[in-house]
Design a protein around this motif. Structure first.
Motif, PDB file in Angstrom:
ATOM      1  N   SER A 151       1.084  -0.757   0.359  1.00  0.00           N
ATOM      2  CA  SER A 151       0.407  -0.407  -0.057  1.00  0.00           C
ATOM      3  C   SER A 151       0.827   1.011  -0.226  1.00  0.00           C
ATOM      4  N   VAL A 152       0.589   2.237  -0.843  1.00  0.00           N
ATOM      5  CA  VAL A 152       1.243   3.452  -0.743  1.00  0.00           C
ATOM      6  C   VAL A 152       0.779   4.322  -1.025  1.00  0.00           C
ATOM      7  N   TYR A 153       0.607   5.550  -0.046  1.00  0.00           N
ATOM      8  CA  TYR A 153      -0.057   6.812  -0.297  1.00  0.00           C
ATOM      9  C   TYR A 153       0.915   7.657  -0.308  1.00  0.00           C
ATOM     10  N   PHE A 154       0.054   8.961  -1.590  1.00  0.00           N
ATOM     11  CA  PHE A 154       0.431  10.284  -1.321  1.00  0.00           C
ATOM     12  C   PHE A 154      -0.545  10.974  -0.759  1.00  0.00           C
ATOM     13  N   LEU A 155       0.229  12.384  -1.275  1.00  0.00           N
ATOM     14  CA  LEU A 155      -0.597  14.125  -0.887  1.00  0.00           C
ATOM     15  C   LEU A 155      -1.064  13.680  -2.656  1.00  0.00           C
ATOM     16  N   PRO A 156      -1.855  14.324  -2.779  1.00  0.00           N
ATOM     17  CA  PRO A 156      -2.509  14.608  -4.423  1.00  0.00           C
ATOM     18  C   PRO A 156      -1.821  15.329  -4.787  1.00  0.00           C
ATOM     19  N   GLU A 157      -1.412  16.471  -4.293  1.00  0.00           N
ATOM     20  CA  GLU A 157      -0.421  17.666  -4.778  1.00  0.00           C
ATOM     21  C   GLU A 157       1.018  17.279  -5.411  1.00  0.00           C
ATOM     22  N   SER A 158       1.445  16.210  -4.373  1.00  0.00           N
ATOM     23  CA  SER A 158       2.964  15.487  -4.840  1.00  0.00           C
ATOM     24  C   SER A 158       3.073  15.095  -5.386  1.00  0.00           C
ATOM     25  N   CYS A 159       1.706  14.068  -6.837  1.00  0.00           N
ATOM     26  CA  CYS A 159       2.862  13.757  -7.523  1.00  0.00           C
ATOM     27  C   CYS A 159       0.870  14.371  -8.808  1.00  0.00           C
ATOM     28  N   GLU A 166       0.367   4.567 -15.322  1.00  0.00           N
ATOM     29  CA  GLU A 166       0.763   3.355 -15.587  1.00  0.00           C
ATOM     30  C   GLU A 166       1.180   3.274 -14.308  1.00  0.00           C
ATOM     31  N   LEU A 167       1.432   1.742 -12.847  1.00  0.00           N
ATOM     32  CA  LEU A 167       1.565   2.030 -11.903  1.00  0.00           C
ATOM     33  C   LEU A 167       2.229   0.768 -11.411  1.00  0.00           C
ATOM     34  N   PRO A 168       3.263  -0.528 -12.694  1.00  0.00           N
ATOM     35  CA  PRO A 168       4.054  -1.423 -11.933  1.00  0.00           C
ATOM     36  C   PRO A 168       4.701  -0.649 -11.523  1.00  0.00           C
ATOM     37  N   HIS A 169       5.598  -0.206 -12.218  1.00  0.00           N
ATOM     38  CA  HIS A 169       7.011   0.245 -11.354  1.00  0.00           C
ATOM     39  C   HIS A 169       6.727   1.795 -10.907  1.00  0.00           C
ATOM     40  N   LEU A 170       6.339   2.100  -9.614  1.00  0.00           N
ATOM     41  CA  LEU A 170       6.607   3.348  -9.011  1.00  0.00           C
ATOM     42  C   LEU A 170       7.949   4.378  -8.679  1.00  0.00           C
ATOM     43  N   PHE A 171       9.311   4.054  -8.097  1.00  0.00           N
ATOM     44  CA  PHE A 171       9.828   3.990  -8.566  1.00  0.00           C
ATOM     45  C   PHE A 171      10.260   4.165  -9.227  1.00  0.00           C
ATOM     46  N   GLN A 172      10.697   3.774 -10.703  1.00  0.00           N
ATOM     47  CA  GLN A 172      10.670   4.529 -12.267  1.00  0.00           C
ATOM     48  C   GLN A 172       9.588   5.839 -12.618  1.00  0.00           C
ATOM     49  N   LEU A 173       8.160   5.749 -11.589  1.00  0.00           N
ATOM     50  CA  LEU A 173       7.880   6.813 -11.963  1.00  0.00           C
ATOM     51  C   LEU A 173       7.633   8.039 -11.252  1.00  0.00           C
ATOM     52  N   TYR A 174       8.190   7.922 -10.150  1.00  0.00           N
ATOM     53  CA  TYR A 174       8.471   9.016  -8.941  1.00  0.00           C
ATOM     54  C   TYR A 174       9.517   9.956 -10.089  1.00  0.00           C
ATOM     55  N   GLN A 175      10.797   9.410 -10.426  1.00  0.00           N
ATOM     56  CA  GLN A 175      11.729   9.660 -10.510  1.00  0.00           C
ATOM     57  C   GLN A 175      11.631  10.765 -12.158  1.00  0.00           C
ATOM     58  N   ASN A 176      11.794   9.921 -12.992  1.00  0.00           N
ATOM     59  CA  ASN A 176      11.060  10.475 -14.304  1.00  0.00           C
ATOM     60  C   ASN A 176       9.714  11.177 -14.645  1.00  0.00           C
ATOM     61  N   GLN A 177       8.619  10.942 -13.749  1.00  0.00           N
ATOM     62  CA  GLN A 177       7.442  11.668 -14.230  1.00  0.00           C
ATOM     63  C   GLN A 177       7.290  13.031 -13.099  1.00  0.00           C
ATOM     64  N   TYR A 178       8.661  12.446 -11.649  1.00  0.00           N
ATOM     65  CA  TYR A 178       8.286  13.925 -10.698  1.00  0.00           C
ATOM     66  C   TYR A 178       9.435  14.216 -10.358  1.00  0.00           C
ATOM     67  N   GLY A 179      10.248  13.586 -11.397  1.00  0.00           N
ATOM     68  CA  GLY A 179      11.648  13.918 -11.179  1.00  0.00           C
ATOM     69  C   GLY A 179      12.189  13.571  -8.898  1.00  0.00           C
ATOM     70  N   ARG A 180      11.602  12.942  -9.019  1.00  0.00           N
ATOM     71  CA  ARG A 180      11.833  12.557  -7.294  1.00  0.00           C
ATOM     72  C   ARG A 180      11.936  11.087  -6.882  1.00  0.00           C
ATOM     73  N   VAL A 181      13.504  11.417  -5.869  1.00  0.00           N
ATOM     74  CA  VAL A 181      14.389  10.020  -5.985  1.00  0.00           C
ATOM     75  C   VAL A 181      14.297   9.875  -4.194  1.00  0.00           C
ATOM     76  N   ILE A 182      13.789   8.839  -4.133  1.00  0.00           N
ATOM     77  CA  ILE A 182      13.617   7.985  -2.472  1.00  0.00           C
ATOM     78  C   ILE A 182      15.126   7.947  -1.905  1.00  0.00           C
ATOM     79  N   MET A 183      15.812   8.992  -1.097  1.00  0.00           N
ATOM     80  CA  MET A 183      17.227   9.006  -0.434  1.00  0.00           C
ATOM     81  C   MET A 183      16.598   8.433   0.639  1.00  0.00           C
ATOM     82  N   SER A 184      15.774   7.809   1.618  1.00  0.00           N
ATOM     83  CA  SER A 184      15.997   7.474   3.220  1.00  0.00           C
ATOM     84  C   SER A 184      14.681   6.431   3.288  1.00  0.00           C
ATOM     85  N   ALA A 185      14.130   6.118   4.100  1.00  0.00           N
ATOM     86  CA  ALA A 185      13.457   5.393   4.825  1.00  0.00           C
ATOM     87  C   ALA A 185      13.143   5.404   6.163  1.00  0.00           C
TER      88      ALA A 185
END
Length: 210
Positions: A151-159, A166-185
């Protein structure tokens, strides 16, 4: 053309692959005792060293356990997925590294109220109960075997517009579509019995832990 040339793969790998096939198809179930080395050596017409290499790799991957003087037993029906705590990697990458073909089934994608979110989502976002958030829920599979429910949650304005993507590969979508790279967890783990829905989706027996 001899048997080895027809197979066109290392002999130890043929044995390893065949044993895995028997495990995945249920011929050898969890806890089942495998044929001994002599039997495998005769069946495949190979040296004992070749049989032992195949079994050694299967043991290192967690599928079997060799117990001296007793035999070799099936200890796992799916491969181990190893990820050090603190390492950031997509689940797709983990499946590929385990030699599995990744697949994703989207179970839900839409807007929900913050009060309906699981875990610490509302606290982390610092939003009121009636705020809208994006919820994407997916079943992740490797070689058609279900591994986890995410389960993944976003604020609507963030993405913006993510629900149209298409939602199979969210990590790629974050980076390519929204310029966001996950740095920590912030990772927290706990164990409980699987729910009825989880039991069905993950093809588990009732009462098994997740």
């Amino acid at each position: 053309m001899d048997w080895y040339e027809e197979r066109k793969e290392p002999l130890y790998f043929t044995i390893k692959r065949d044993v895995l096939t028997n495990i995945k198809q249920g011929t050898w179930s969890l806890g089942c005792r495998l044929p001994n080395e002599d039997a495998l050596q005769t069946q495949y017409r190979v040296s004992r060293g070749t049989v032992r290499r195949a079994l050694s790799e299967l043991e290192s991957e967690g599928y079997i356990e060799r117990r001296p003087g007793i035999g070799t037993f099936v200890t796992r029906l799916v491969p181990k997925l190893e990820k050090p705590l603190g390492e950031i990697s997509s689940f797709t990458d983990q499946l590929i590294q385990a030699g599995l073909e990744p697949a994703t089934s989207v179970l839900f994608a839409g807007l929900i109220r913050a009060s309906e979110a699981e875990g610490r989502v509302q606290e982390a976002f610092g939003i009121p109960d009636d705020a809208d958030i994006v919820h994407i829920r997916r079943l992740r599979l490797g070689d058609s075997t279900p591994f986890c429910i995410q389960s993944v949650y976003f604020l609507p304005e963030s993405c913006p517009g993510i629900l149209k993507e298409e939602l199979p590969h969210l990590f790629q979508l974050y980076q390519n579509q929204y310029g966001r790279v996950i740095m920590s967890a912030d990772e927290r783990l706990w164990v409980r019995s699987a729910s009825a829905e989880e039991t069905e989706l993950l093809q588990m027996n009732p009462g098994q832990p997740v």
